[in-house]
Design an enzyme around this catalytic site. Structure first.
Site, PDB file in Angstrom:
ATOM      1  N   ARG A   1     -35.941  24.066 -10.642  1.00  0.00           N
ATOM      2  CA  ARG A   1     -35.906  24.023 -12.114  1.00  0.00           C
ATOM      3  C   ARG A   1     -34.883  25.044 -12.606  1.00  0.00           C
ATOM      4  O   ARG A   1     -34.677  26.073 -11.967  1.00  0.00           O
ATOM      5  CB  ARG A   1     -37.281  24.364 -12.712  1.00  0.00           C
ATOM      6  CG  ARG A   1     -38.380  23.378 -12.343  1.00  0.00           C
ATOM      7  CD  ARG A   1     -38.197  22.028 -13.035  1.00  0.00           C
ATOM      8  NE  ARG A   1     -39.236  21.075 -12.678  1.00  0.00           N
ATOM      9  CZ  ARG A   1     -39.097  20.123 -11.750  1.00  0.00           C
ATOM     10  NH1 ARG A   1     -37.965  20.006 -11.083  1.00  0.00           N
ATOM     11  NH2 ARG A   1     -40.077  19.287 -11.483  1.00  0.00           N
TER      12      ARG A   1
ATOM     13  N   LYS B   1     -32.629  12.937 -16.832  1.00  0.00           N
ATOM     14  CA  LYS B   1     -32.696  12.265 -15.530  1.00  0.00           C
ATOM     15  C   LYS B   1     -32.321  10.791 -15.699  1.00  0.00           C
ATOM     16  O   LYS B   1     -32.976  10.054 -16.430  1.00  0.00           O
ATOM     17  CB  LYS B   1     -34.117  12.430 -14.989  1.00  0.00           C
ATOM     18  CG  LYS B   1     -34.327  11.877 -13.627  1.00  0.00           C
ATOM     19  CD  LYS B   1     -35.506  12.580 -13.007  1.00  0.00           C
ATOM     20  CE  LYS B   1     -36.107  11.765 -11.900  1.00  0.00           C
ATOM     21  NZ  LYS B   1     -37.183  12.498 -11.216  1.00  0.00           N
TER      22      LYS B   1
ATOM     23  N   ARG C   1     -41.676  11.342  -6.135  1.00  0.00           N
ATOM     24  CA  ARG C   1     -42.083  12.230  -5.051  1.00  0.00           C
ATOM     25  C   ARG C   1     -43.480  12.756  -5.328  1.00  0.00           C
ATOM     26  O   ARG C   1     -43.920  12.816  -6.472  1.00  0.00           O
ATOM     27  CB  ARG C   1     -41.139  13.447  -4.996  1.00  0.00           C
ATOM     28  CG  ARG C   1     -39.809  13.114  -4.428  1.00  0.00           C
ATOM     29  CD  ARG C   1     -38.953  14.315  -4.045  1.00  0.00           C
ATOM     30  NE  ARG C   1     -39.128  15.580  -4.725  1.00  0.00           N
ATOM     31  CZ  ARG C   1     -39.245  16.741  -4.084  1.00  0.00           C
ATOM     32  NH1 ARG C   1     -39.221  16.782  -2.765  1.00  0.00           N
ATOM     33  NH2 ARG C   1     -39.367  17.878  -4.749  1.00  0.00           N
TER      34      ARG C   1
HETATM   35  P1  ATP Z   1     -38.453  17.231  -8.320  1.00  0.00           P
HETATM   36  O1  ATP Z   1     -37.442  18.192  -8.834  1.00  0.00           O
HETATM   37  O2  ATP Z   1     -39.530  17.896  -7.539  1.00  0.00           O
HETATM   38  O3  ATP Z   1     -37.872  16.058  -7.621  1.00  0.00           O
HETATM   39  P2  ATP Z   1     -39.098  15.431 -10.518  1.00  0.00           P
HETATM   40  O4  ATP Z   1     -39.876  15.681 -11.764  1.00  0.00           O
HETATM   41  O5  ATP Z   1     -37.699  15.002 -10.647  1.00  0.00           O
HETATM   42  O6  ATP Z   1     -39.221  16.737  -9.646  1.00  0.00           O
HETATM   43  P3  ATP Z   1     -39.619  13.031  -8.922  1.00  0.00           P
HETATM   44  O7  ATP Z   1     -40.758  12.791  -8.019  1.00  0.00           O
HETATM   45  O8  ATP Z   1     -38.244  13.060  -8.365  1.00  0.00           O
HETATM   46  O9  ATP Z   1     -39.949  14.376  -9.702  1.00  0.00           O
HETATM   47  O10 ATP Z   1     -39.660  11.915 -10.041  1.00  0.00           O
HETATM   48  C1  ATP Z   1     -40.851  11.626 -10.737  1.00  0.00           C
HETATM   49  C2  ATP Z   1     -40.741  12.167 -12.148  1.00  0.00           C
HETATM   50  O11 ATP Z   1     -39.616  11.548 -12.802  1.00  0.00           O
HETATM   51  C3  ATP Z   1     -41.914  11.851 -13.036  1.00  0.00           C
HETATM   52  O12 ATP Z   1     -42.908  12.812 -12.900  1.00  0.00           O
HETATM   53  C4  ATP Z   1     -41.319  11.820 -14.443  1.00  0.00           C
HETATM   54  O13 ATP Z   1     -41.278  13.113 -15.012  1.00  0.00           O
HETATM   55  C5  ATP Z   1     -39.877  11.403 -14.182  1.00  0.00           C
HETATM   56  N1  ATP Z   1     -39.661   9.971 -14.507  1.00  0.00           N
HETATM   57  C6  ATP Z   1     -40.497   8.924 -14.351  1.00  0.00           C
HETATM   58  N2  ATP Z   1     -39.929   7.787 -14.772  1.00  0.00           N
HETATM   59  C7  ATP Z   1     -38.688   8.113 -15.200  1.00  0.00           C
HETATM   60  C8  ATP Z   1     -37.609   7.384 -15.749  1.00  0.00           C
HETATM   61  N3  ATP Z   1     -37.650   6.065 -15.945  1.00  0.00           N
HETATM   62  N4  ATP Z   1     -36.490   8.081 -16.089  1.00  0.00           N
HETATM   63  C9  ATP Z   1     -36.386   9.404 -15.898  1.00  0.00           C
HETATM   64  N5  ATP Z   1     -37.372  10.146 -15.370  1.00  0.00           N
HETATM   65  C10 ATP Z   1     -38.515   9.513 -15.030  1.00  0.00           C
END
Ligand code: ATP
Length: 330
Positions: free
Chosen positions: A328, A192, A127
């Protein structure tokens, strides 16, 4: 940082041969592919940037540190059976991002139900312009194009509905301990596991086309954890037989298709209770990060029928659209 160059077709062909994790002599590989040993060496020279570790041992040849599982469209189709009716599955060795490519195909008239799975993305997206990191064979990165009769306004809650589909898939795969984080993440043991990126085309009155991108970790190598910058989890670290990528993709597609069919009739509302049951932050204190850098704290009450987050703050109940807001833990 510019995206790395896409590898040559020969590199992928050689890596398919090396997928078993056994030694393969450079001389034999060269003969099999009708090229010189120097060409083999050159094609395998830079596979580190695909997230792979390749050993080259004099007198023995090349060996991957870990076996590689490749996707196989025929296998996925056969394990989907009738659940795959209406899905058009294509697997590509590489693309900048499966979402970007499918959005392009969508505007050229690709049918709803088109699925693009990409073995290696040179510029995976999250995102708000964030990056999705993945290594070859370590992550499932795929996108699904779905066409809806209604306009963009009828799509609210879609990313949450996709989260429910992924929870059902993980349940069927026997994976316990997963949960959802509003609006679009699948967590496993506080890291995640998967991200969901929804990108829509169309207008307010419809029809609309949506590309649903999913990145799901089978293995997160140590080097990638540093790039990710937040706790990440994967299926390999679970105490279960190694997850088979084709099976994980087939089961995910089955549940996605079912949820998307349901969503086109009833929207997110029928999935709301199920979503809230899976929400890791349900009833917990959280911080909502706002685009201007400020934050709002409160207790998560749940979500509305449109997937909007309901937070109990000092000022009473406040609603948050996914837009540019991030949740968060407090
Ligand atoms: P939000 O809560 O706003 O969705 P988010 O950090 O989860 O925040 P996303 O846009 O959903 O953001 O996902 C992108 C983020 O996910 C990246 O900035 C990184 O921190 C994380 N990310 C990138 N690659 C991976 C992966 N393979 N596994 C887990 N996390 C990852």
């Amino acid at each position: 940082m510019s995206a790395p160059d896409a590898p040559k077709p020969l590199t992928f062909a050689l890596l398919r041969r090396l997928a078993d994790g056994e030694f393969h002599s450079g001389e034999v590989l060269a003969r099999q592919f009708g090229v010189t040993r120097a060409t083999v060496c050159n094609a395998l020279h830079d596979v580190g940037h695909l997230g792979l570790t390749l050993y080259s041992v004099r007198g023995r040849g090349y060996r991957l540190a870990r076996p590689l599982q490749w996707l196989d469209a025929a296998l996925i189709r056969s394990s989907l059976g009738a659940a795959g009716d209406g899905l058009h599955i294509e697997i590509l060795d590489h693309a900048s991002s499966s979402n970007a490519l499918l959005l392009q195909r969508s505007s050229q008239g690709a049918p709803g139900g088109t699925v693009l799975a990409v073995e290696w993305q040179t510029a995976g997206r999250g995102r708000l312009g964030r990056t999705w990191h993945s290594g070859l064979g370590d992550t499932l990165t795929f996108s699904v194009l779905w066409r809806f009769g209604g306009g963009l306004a009828t799509l609210s809650g879609l990313s949450l509905a996709v989260g429910v589909a992924m929870m059902r898939a993980l349940h069927e795969l026997g994976i316990a301990g997963a949960g959802l984080k509003w609006p679009n993440d699948v967590l496993l043991n506080n890291g995640k596991l998967a991200g969901i990126l929804i990108e829509a085309q169309g207008d307010m009155l419809g029809p609309s086309a949506v590309v649903i991108g999913i990145g799901l970790n089978l293995t997160v190598p140590e080097a990638m954890r540093e790039l990710i910058g937040q706790p990440a989890s994967d299926l390999t670290s679970l105490d279960m037989p190694q997850a088979e990528r084709n099976q994980v993709l087939a089961v995910s597609l089955k549940h996605l298709a079912a949820v998307l069919h349901g969503f086109s009739h009833g929207g997110f509302a029928p999935l709301r209770d199920e979503w809230e049951r899976h929400h890791v932050f349900q009833g917990r204190m959280v911080k909502m990060l706002m685009p201007d850098g400020s934050h709002v704290s409160g207790t998560v009450l749940g979500v509305t029928d449109d997937g909007v987050l309901r937070l109990l703050t000092g000022q009473g109940e406040q609603l948050f659209n996914a837009g540019e807001v991030s949740l968060r833990s407090a």
